[in-house]
Design an enzyme around this catalytic site. Structure first.
Site, PDB file in Angstrom:
ATOM      1  N   THR A 145       0.827  -1.205   0.000  1.00 32.85           N
ATOM      2  CA  THR A 145       0.000   0.000   0.000  1.00 32.85           C
ATOM      3  C   THR A 145       0.859   1.252   0.000  1.00 32.85           C
ATOM      4  O   THR A 145       0.602   2.208  -0.730  1.00 32.85           O
ATOM      5  CB  THR A 145      -0.934   0.007   1.231  1.00 32.85           C
ATOM      6  OG1 THR A 145      -1.729  -1.182   1.212  1.00 32.85           O
ATOM      7  CG2 THR A 145      -1.848   1.218   1.218  1.00 32.85           C
ATOM      8  N   LEU A 197      -7.381  -1.536   8.183  1.00 29.61           N
ATOM      9  CA  LEU A 197      -6.784  -2.342   9.250  1.00 29.61           C
ATOM     10  C   LEU A 197      -7.386  -2.002  10.601  1.00 29.61           C
ATOM     11  O   LEU A 197      -7.727  -2.883  11.395  1.00 29.61           O
ATOM     12  CB  LEU A 197      -5.265  -2.142   9.278  1.00 29.61           C
ATOM     13  CG  LEU A 197      -4.531  -2.439   7.968  1.00 29.61           C
ATOM     14  CD1 LEU A 197      -3.039  -2.205   8.128  1.00 29.61           C
ATOM     15  CD2 LEU A 197      -4.801  -3.859   7.494  1.00 29.61           C
ATOM     16  N   THR A 257       1.746  -2.421  14.584  1.00 31.35           N
ATOM     17  CA  THR A 257       1.838  -3.198  13.352  1.00 31.35           C
ATOM     18  C   THR A 257       1.900  -2.276  12.138  1.00 31.35           C
ATOM     19  O   THR A 257       1.748  -2.736  11.002  1.00 31.35           O
ATOM     20  CB  THR A 257       0.624  -4.138  13.197  1.00 31.35           C
ATOM     21  OG1 THR A 257      -0.579  -3.345  13.226  1.00 31.35           O
ATOM     22  CG2 THR A 257       0.574  -5.171  14.299  1.00 31.35           C
ATOM     23  N   ARG A 302       4.171   1.226  11.262  1.00 32.84           N
ATOM     24  CA  ARG A 302       5.526   1.559  10.850  1.00 32.84           C
ATOM     25  C   ARG A 302       6.371   1.803  12.085  1.00 32.84           C
ATOM     26  O   ARG A 302       5.915   2.409  13.054  1.00 32.84           O
ATOM     27  CB  ARG A 302       5.534   2.799   9.951  1.00 32.84           C
ATOM     28  CG  ARG A 302       4.940   2.569   8.567  1.00 32.84           C
ATOM     29  CD  ARG A 302       5.817   1.647   7.731  1.00 32.84           C
ATOM     30  NE  ARG A 302       5.294   1.425   6.384  1.00 32.84           N
ATOM     31  CZ  ARG A 302       4.521   0.424   6.039  1.00 32.84           C
ATOM     32  NH1 ARG A 302       4.151  -0.479   6.957  1.00 32.84           N
ATOM     33  NH2 ARG A 302       4.109   0.284   4.793  1.00 32.84           N
ATOM     34  N   ASP A 304       5.720  -5.277  15.704  1.00 34.13           N
ATOM     35  CA  ASP A 304       5.936  -6.056  14.498  1.00 34.13           C
ATOM     36  C   ASP A 304       6.799  -5.288  13.495  1.00 34.13           C
ATOM     37  O   ASP A 304       7.107  -5.803  12.427  1.00 34.13           O
ATOM     38  CB  ASP A 304       4.589  -6.412  13.850  1.00 34.13           C
ATOM     39  CG  ASP A 304       4.733  -7.368  12.679  1.00 34.13           C
ATOM     40  OD1 ASP A 304       5.403  -8.405  12.849  1.00 34.13           O
ATOM     41  OD2 ASP A 304       4.183  -7.078  11.599  1.00 34.13           O
ATOM     42  N   GLU A 316      14.394  -1.904   8.578  1.00 31.67           N
ATOM     43  CA  GLU A 316      14.050  -3.313   8.404  1.00 31.67           C
ATOM     44  C   GLU A 316      14.787  -3.903   7.206  1.00 31.67           C
ATOM     45  O   GLU A 316      14.683  -3.342   6.094  1.00 31.67           O
ATOM     46  CB  GLU A 316      12.539  -3.464   8.225  1.00 31.67           C
ATOM     47  CG  GLU A 316      11.769  -3.041   9.458  1.00 31.67           C
ATOM     48  CD  GLU A 316      10.274  -3.010   9.277  1.00 31.67           C
ATOM     49  OE1 GLU A 316       9.559  -2.886  10.276  1.00 31.67           O
ATOM     50  OE2 GLU A 316       9.811  -3.085   8.103  1.00 31.67           O
ATOM     51  N   HIS A 364       7.949  -8.133  11.124  1.00 34.64           N
ATOM     52  CA  HIS A 364       7.059  -7.531  10.129  1.00 34.64           C
ATOM     53  C   HIS A 364       6.235  -8.591   9.388  1.00 34.64           C
ATOM     54  O   HIS A 364       6.202  -8.646   8.157  1.00 34.64           O
ATOM     55  CB  HIS A 364       7.853  -6.693   9.119  1.00 34.64           C
ATOM     56  CG  HIS A 364       7.029  -5.628   8.459  1.00 34.64           C
ATOM     57  ND1 HIS A 364       7.514  -4.391   8.129  1.00 34.64           N
ATOM     58  CD2 HIS A 364       5.723  -5.618   8.075  1.00 34.64           C
ATOM     59  CE1 HIS A 364       6.569  -3.659   7.558  1.00 34.64           C
ATOM     60  NE2 HIS A 364       5.459  -4.393   7.521  1.00 34.64           N
ATOM     61  N   ILE A 365       5.537  -9.406  10.185  1.00 42.91           N
ATOM     62  CA  ILE A 365       4.767 -10.509   9.597  1.00 42.91           C
ATOM     63  C   ILE A 365       3.265 -10.424   9.889  1.00 42.91           C
ATOM     64  O   ILE A 365       2.518 -11.328   9.509  1.00 42.91           O
ATOM     65  CB  ILE A 365       5.313 -11.875  10.075  1.00 42.91           C
ATOM     66  CG1 ILE A 365       5.570 -11.926  11.582  1.00 42.91           C
ATOM     67  CG2 ILE A 365       6.596 -12.202   9.342  1.00 42.91           C
ATOM     68  CD1 ILE A 365       4.371 -12.119  12.422  1.00 42.91           C
ATOM     69  N   ALA A 366       2.823  -9.338  10.530  1.00 37.66           N
ATOM     70  CA  ALA A 366       1.397  -9.234  10.844  1.00 37.66           C
ATOM     71  C   ALA A 366       0.539  -9.285   9.587  1.00 37.66           C
ATOM     72  O   ALA A 366      -0.561  -9.838   9.589  1.00 37.66           O
ATOM     73  CB  ALA A 366       1.122  -7.955  11.630  1.00 37.66           C
TER      74      ALA A 366
END
Length: 320
Positions: A74, A158, A232, A234, A258, A263, A284-286
């Protein structure tokens, strides 16, 4: 049309790219692409698919065959949209694919914390239940979510998905207004009131100059000492040094992250080195349930199909 995927490794090995292949004449995928190899890999590409690889003005001007950039996310801060527009390159993104995945992650963290699942499992593994004088071994307290106040900061797809689950648990939900807002919209709560009253704060807003370091020392001191923070969104929304201080000094009770500012993060990141019982960090897997990843690929294919049919689906270059 020839397509190049510059960072396929941002998706799991089990994800199918057949939907994209059906819309292009050729798809070449690279696990990752360092900056110095972008131009050579994309010289003959009419379509570039990228998740996080940067495409700036200097790169775009050296790719005369390029017609379409498909961002596999996004956020689009890795693309120079103005340069693409000037060069006549279409740019698309995707959204709405990860609502259930992120909401599930948020509540997995909430339930793990309030239910003390790991602690109770360990009690049995260690034989403590077997030695109990009564039928149950209470151990660490279990706390119901019903009646707890959840503050949602960022009320897009979200945030709304998280709200829906919270209501099923009979939680109180506050939707935070923007911190700088001079008026409070209907159905919103001022940022500072939400911070002060929340038992759980869940971040879902984009990273902008206004939201960078949104959760800082002053805000953390406003929070309840029993509060839980979940990020979850940034990493840069949260000041890591301030959060570390708050967790060490029990200004807040718990944090589940997360995302981090960089990263992948450096090994010496202060939060990774902290070894705190009241902090959990995932990579960063949410967003990344198998279903969400596959939905995203379908959305990318839809964007390519629309472009091929001279339709303007999810076109960022056409925005004012």
């Amino acid at each position: 049309m020839q397509a190049v995927f510059l960072d396929q490794q941002t998706f799991s090995d089990t994800i199918s790219f057949d939907a994209i292949k059906a819309e292009v004449s050729e798809l070449v995928c690279y696990p990752t692409t360092p900056a110095e190899q972008v131009i050579s890999r994309c010289q003959h590409a009419e379509i570039i698919i990228t998740n996080k690889v940067v495409l700036d003005q200097n790169i775009l001007t050296q790719l005369p065959k390029l017609k379409l950039i498909c961002i596999a996310a996004t956020g689009y801060n890795n693309i120079d949209i103005n340069a693409a527009k000037e060069l006549g390159i279409a740019v698309t993104n995707v959204s709405g694919y990860a609502g259930q995945s992120v909401a599930q992650y948020v509540f997995a963290q909430i339930l793990n914390y309030y239910q003390n699942i790991q602690s109770h499992n360990n009690n049995t593994k260690q034989g403590l239940w077997q030695k109990s004088a009564t039928f149950c071994l209470h151990g660490n307290a279990i706390t119901e979510l019903a009646g707890k106040t959840l503050a949602i900061i960022g009320y897009g797809n979200l945030g709304k998905a998280v709200e829906n689950i919270a209501k099923a648990f009979a939680m109180k939900v506050m939707i935070s207004e923007r911190p700088s807002a001079s008026t409070i919209r209907d159905g919103r709560t001022s940022f500072h009131e939400a911070i002060k009253k929340a038992d759980i704060i869940s971040l879902h807003c984009p990273q902008t100059p206004e939201t960078e370091n949104l959760i800082n020392a002053d805000v953390l001191l406003e929070m309840k000492s029993t509060a839980m923070l979940i990020n979850t969104a940034r990493g840069a929304l949260v000041n890591s040094e301030d959060l570390l201080h708050a967790l060490k000094n029990k200004h807040i009770a718990f944090a589940a992250l997360d995302v981090l500012e960089q990263e992948p993060p450096a090994n010496e990141h202060p939060l990774l080195q902290a070894n705190l019982d009241n902090l959990v960090i995932s990579a960063h897997i949410a967003w990344a349930s198998s279903e969400a990843q596959q939905r995203l690929i379908t959305l990318l294919a839809n964007n390519i199909a629309a472009f091929n049919n001279q339709q303007s689906l999810n076109r960022l270059d056409l925005l004012d």
